[in-house]
Design a protein around this motif. Structure first.
Motif, PDB file in Angstrom:
ATOM      1  N   PRO A 138      -6.133  -5.480   5.686  1.00  0.00           N
ATOM      2  CA  PRO A 138      -5.105  -6.442   6.083  1.00  0.00           C
ATOM      3  C   PRO A 138      -4.260  -5.964   7.260  1.00  0.00           C
ATOM      4  O   PRO A 138      -4.154  -4.768   7.512  1.00  0.00           O
ATOM      5  CB  PRO A 138      -4.248  -6.578   4.826  1.00  0.00           C
ATOM      6  CG  PRO A 138      -4.427  -5.271   4.110  1.00  0.00           C
ATOM      7  CD  PRO A 138      -5.849  -4.886   4.357  1.00  0.00           C
ATOM      8  N   HIS A 139      -3.689  -6.942   7.947  1.00  0.00           N
ATOM      9  CA  HIS A 139      -2.839  -6.710   9.111  1.00  0.00           C
ATOM     10  C   HIS A 139      -1.533  -7.444   8.862  1.00  0.00           C
ATOM     11  O   HIS A 139      -1.505  -8.671   8.808  1.00  0.00           O
ATOM     12  CB  HIS A 139      -3.550  -7.220  10.362  1.00  0.00           C
ATOM     13  CG  HIS A 139      -2.769  -7.037  11.629  1.00  0.00           C
ATOM     14  ND1 HIS A 139      -3.351  -7.148  12.869  1.00  0.00           N
ATOM     15  CD2 HIS A 139      -1.461  -6.759  11.870  1.00  0.00           C
ATOM     16  CE1 HIS A 139      -2.446  -6.946  13.811  1.00  0.00           C
ATOM     17  NE2 HIS A 139      -1.287  -6.718  13.220  1.00  0.00           N
ATOM     18  N   PHE A 140      -0.461  -6.686   8.700  1.00  0.00           N
ATOM     19  CA  PHE A 140       0.871  -7.228   8.436  1.00  0.00           C
ATOM     20  C   PHE A 140       1.550  -7.477   9.779  1.00  0.00           C
ATOM     21  O   PHE A 140       1.758  -6.550  10.545  1.00  0.00           O
ATOM     22  CB  PHE A 140       1.661  -6.226   7.593  1.00  0.00           C
ATOM     23  CG  PHE A 140       2.967  -6.728   7.048  1.00  0.00           C
ATOM     24  CD1 PHE A 140       3.026  -7.362   5.816  1.00  0.00           C
ATOM     25  CD2 PHE A 140       4.145  -6.558   7.757  1.00  0.00           C
ATOM     26  CE1 PHE A 140       4.239  -7.813   5.301  1.00  0.00           C
ATOM     27  CE2 PHE A 140       5.357  -6.997   7.259  1.00  0.00           C
ATOM     28  CZ  PHE A 140       5.399  -7.632   6.021  1.00  0.00           C
ATOM     29  N   ALA A 141       1.876  -8.727  10.072  1.00  0.00           N
ATOM     30  CA  ALA A 141       2.499  -9.078  11.347  1.00  0.00           C
ATOM     31  C   ALA A 141       4.008  -8.866  11.293  1.00  0.00           C
ATOM     32  O   ALA A 141       4.644  -9.066  10.255  1.00  0.00           O
ATOM     33  CB  ALA A 141       2.197 -10.526  11.703  1.00  0.00           C
ATOM     34  N   ILE A 142       4.585  -8.459  12.438  1.00  0.00           N
ATOM     35  CA  ILE A 142       6.019  -8.195  12.503  1.00  0.00           C
ATOM     36  C   ILE A 142       6.616  -8.779  13.782  1.00  0.00           C
ATOM     37  O   ILE A 142       5.958  -8.812  14.821  1.00  0.00           O
ATOM     38  CB  ILE A 142       6.319  -6.685  12.455  1.00  0.00           C
ATOM     39  CG1 ILE A 142       5.582  -5.948  13.579  1.00  0.00           C
ATOM     40  CG2 ILE A 142       5.956  -6.108  11.088  1.00  0.00           C
ATOM     41  CD1 ILE A 142       5.953  -4.477  13.711  1.00  0.00           C
ATOM     42  N   GLY A 160       1.659   4.981   7.402  1.00  0.00           N
ATOM     43  CA  GLY A 160       0.792   4.307   6.439  1.00  0.00           C
ATOM     44  C   GLY A 160       0.904   2.803   6.470  1.00  0.00           C
ATOM     45  O   GLY A 160       0.240   2.112   5.690  1.00  0.00           O
ATOM     46  N   PHE A 161       1.718   2.254   7.375  1.00  0.00           N
ATOM     47  CA  PHE A 161       1.891   0.802   7.458  1.00  0.00           C
ATOM     48  C   PHE A 161       0.623   0.152   7.996  1.00  0.00           C
ATOM     49  O   PHE A 161       0.092   0.572   9.029  1.00  0.00           O
ATOM     50  CB  PHE A 161       3.077   0.457   8.352  1.00  0.00           C
ATOM     51  CG  PHE A 161       4.408   0.887   7.811  1.00  0.00           C
ATOM     52  CD1 PHE A 161       5.123   0.062   6.954  1.00  0.00           C
ATOM     53  CD2 PHE A 161       4.937   2.134   8.146  1.00  0.00           C
ATOM     54  CE1 PHE A 161       6.353   0.464   6.443  1.00  0.00           C
ATOM     55  CE2 PHE A 161       6.161   2.549   7.642  1.00  0.00           C
ATOM     56  CZ  PHE A 161       6.873   1.710   6.785  1.00  0.00           C
ATOM     57  N   MET A 162       0.149  -0.870   7.315  1.00  0.00           N
ATOM     58  CA  MET A 162      -1.044  -1.601   7.750  1.00  0.00           C
ATOM     59  C   MET A 162      -0.644  -2.629   8.800  1.00  0.00           C
ATOM     60  O   MET A 162      -0.633  -3.843   8.567  1.00  0.00           O
ATOM     61  CB  MET A 162      -1.720  -2.267   6.545  1.00  0.00           C
ATOM     62  CG  MET A 162      -2.214  -1.283   5.498  1.00  0.00           C
ATOM     63  SD  MET A 162      -3.517  -0.190   6.137  1.00  0.00           S
ATOM     64  CE  MET A 162      -4.886  -1.334   6.239  1.00  0.00           C
ATOM     65  N   ILE A 163      -0.289  -2.112   9.948  1.00  0.00           N
ATOM     66  CA  ILE A 163       0.121  -2.926  11.086  1.00  0.00           C
ATOM     67  C   ILE A 163      -0.666  -2.424  12.286  1.00  0.00           C
ATOM     68  O   ILE A 163      -0.535  -1.270  12.677  1.00  0.00           O
ATOM     69  CB  ILE A 163       1.630  -2.804  11.366  1.00  0.00           C
ATOM     70  CG1 ILE A 163       2.453  -3.029  10.106  1.00  0.00           C
ATOM     71  CG2 ILE A 163       2.045  -3.774  12.459  1.00  0.00           C
ATOM     72  CD1 ILE A 163       3.947  -2.757  10.269  1.00  0.00           C
ATOM     73  N   ASN A 212       0.850  -1.193   0.000  1.00  0.00           N
ATOM     74  CA  ASN A 212       0.000   0.000   0.000  1.00  0.00           C
ATOM     75  C   ASN A 212       0.883   1.240   0.000  1.00  0.00           C
ATOM     76  O   ASN A 212       2.094   1.164   0.247  1.00  0.00           O
ATOM     77  CB  ASN A 212      -0.951   0.018   1.216  1.00  0.00           C
ATOM     78  CG  ASN A 212      -0.218   0.124   2.532  1.00  0.00           C
ATOM     79  OD1 ASN A 212       0.275  -0.873   3.063  1.00  0.00           O
ATOM     80  ND2 ASN A 212      -0.111   1.330   3.063  1.00  0.00           N
ATOM     81  N   GLU A 213       0.298   2.384  -0.261  1.00  0.00           N
ATOM     82  CA  GLU A 213       1.048   3.629  -0.320  1.00  0.00           C
ATOM     83  C   GLU A 213       1.570   4.018   1.061  1.00  0.00           C
ATOM     84  O   GLU A 213       0.860   3.909   2.060  1.00  0.00           O
ATOM     85  CB  GLU A 213       0.151   4.748  -0.857  1.00  0.00           C
ATOM     86  CG  GLU A 213       0.877   6.072  -1.042  1.00  0.00           C
ATOM     87  CD  GLU A 213      -0.011   7.146  -1.641  1.00  0.00           C
ATOM     88  OE1 GLU A 213       0.420   8.313  -1.676  1.00  0.00           O
ATOM     89  OE2 GLU A 213      -1.140   6.805  -2.060  1.00  0.00           O
TER      90      GLU A 213
END
Length: 313
Positions: free
Chosen positions: A281-285, A273-276, A167-168
């Motif tokens: 969606p949820h980006f896991a880290i 802007g991180f989808m966390i 994503n942007e």
């Protein structure tokens, strides 16, 4: 450097606990097939996961007992939190961090779980994972494929890279920085100040996210971290999702103005802007591994949170 737990393989046992608020049991049940059939894990539920004590999933000693039971069980290879809510700070000092240190394994969750991420990493030296949970995320309808895909990192051991292919992203302060990735929910980070679990930000890449917090509240939290010297110490800033935070009054700063103000004060590489976080969606880290933020390429590269070579997913 924090210790990375072993990666997973199909057939491993996964402990499911509720260390904060009681989970939606219907959503919890709906999440089971993904973990059992798609990931190939055998689920073991904590003894107290269906308990309720007001807004808590059982009394402090019961929730702490479930955490310790899972860490002490040699057959359990991963611990997934069912949901967040509130309560981990109440029971964090009831945990035995020496036992956790001697039994390193994957610990996964987000939101109120932030407090345990910090306590476990700083007191037991273990990498933990900020990622979507059973009742809060996977058990809901129409979960994004990227949210589910985030669990692959536990089996593959691959390095993660977040870029604009997902994503942007917006650059707030230009530059490149490297450091240990720490943080999580902004409210929980702030609540750790003055305690033995206070977040260490010195030389770190700080990640923040939150939900249901209007700009004034985000300003309050960041100002407290600034006044405590926590933001001056970081190497870079990663801003995740801040959802459902519409201001309650007409006269207000925007969230963008608040975030830009503190990013400029810090003066270190910063992107948002991180989808966390509380999003899909949820980006896991993983938290506790080395991350590199690069505003030129607009990327966040993160070392794997698990040890050993790849397994089939």
């Amino acid at each position: 450097m924090a210790v990375r737990p072993d990666k997973l393989k199909r057939g491993d046992k996964a402990g499911i606990i509720a260390p904060a608020s009681p989970p939606d049991l219907a959503n919890l049940k709906k999440a089971v097939p993904f973990f059992e059939e798609t990931l190939g894990l055998e689920l073991v539920f904590g003894n107290n996961i269906e308990k309720q004590y007001g807004y808590l999933a059982g009394r402090d000693e019961e929730r702490a007992a479930d955490v310790m039971d899972m860490f002490q069980d040699p057959d359990i290879k991963v611990i997934f939190c069912a949901c967040g809510g509130y309560g981990t700070a109440r029971m964090a000092d009831r945990l035995d961090y020496e036992i956790i240190k001697d039994n390193p394994k994957i610990f996964w969750g987000y939101s109120d779980i932030t407090y345990l991420h910090t306590a476990i990493r700083q007191r037991a030296g273990l990498v933990t994972f900020h990622g979507p949970m059973l009742a809060s995320d996977i058990g809901k309808k129409d979960v994004h494929s990227q949210t589910k895909h985030s669990f692959k990192q536990l089996f593959s051991g691959d390095k993660l890279c977040y870029s604009e292919e997902l994503n942007e992203l917006d650059v707030l302060v230009e530059g490149k920085a490297e450091g240990e990735l720490v943080g999580g929910n902004l409210c929980l980070i702030t609540s750790s100040l003055g305690t033995k679990n206070e977040l260490d930000t010195d030389g770190k890449i700080l990640f923040i996210e939150d939900v249901h917090e209007e700009p004034r509240n985000v300003d309050r939290y960041l100002n407290q971290l600034w006044n405590a010297g926590k933001l001056q110490a970081i190497e870079g800033l990663v801003i995740g999702d801040f959802s459902d935070g519409e201001p309650e009054r007409q006269k207000t700063l925007t969230l963008e103005e608040v975030l830009s103000h503190y990013a400029d004060l810090i003066g270190k590489p910063a992107m948002k802007g991180f989808m966390i976080g509380h999003c899909d969606p949820h980006f896991a880290i993983p938290l506790g591994t080395i991350a590199t933020i690069d505003t030129t390429s607009k990327t966040l590269a993160i070392e794997s949170g698990v040890a050993n070579e790849s397994n089939e997913y």
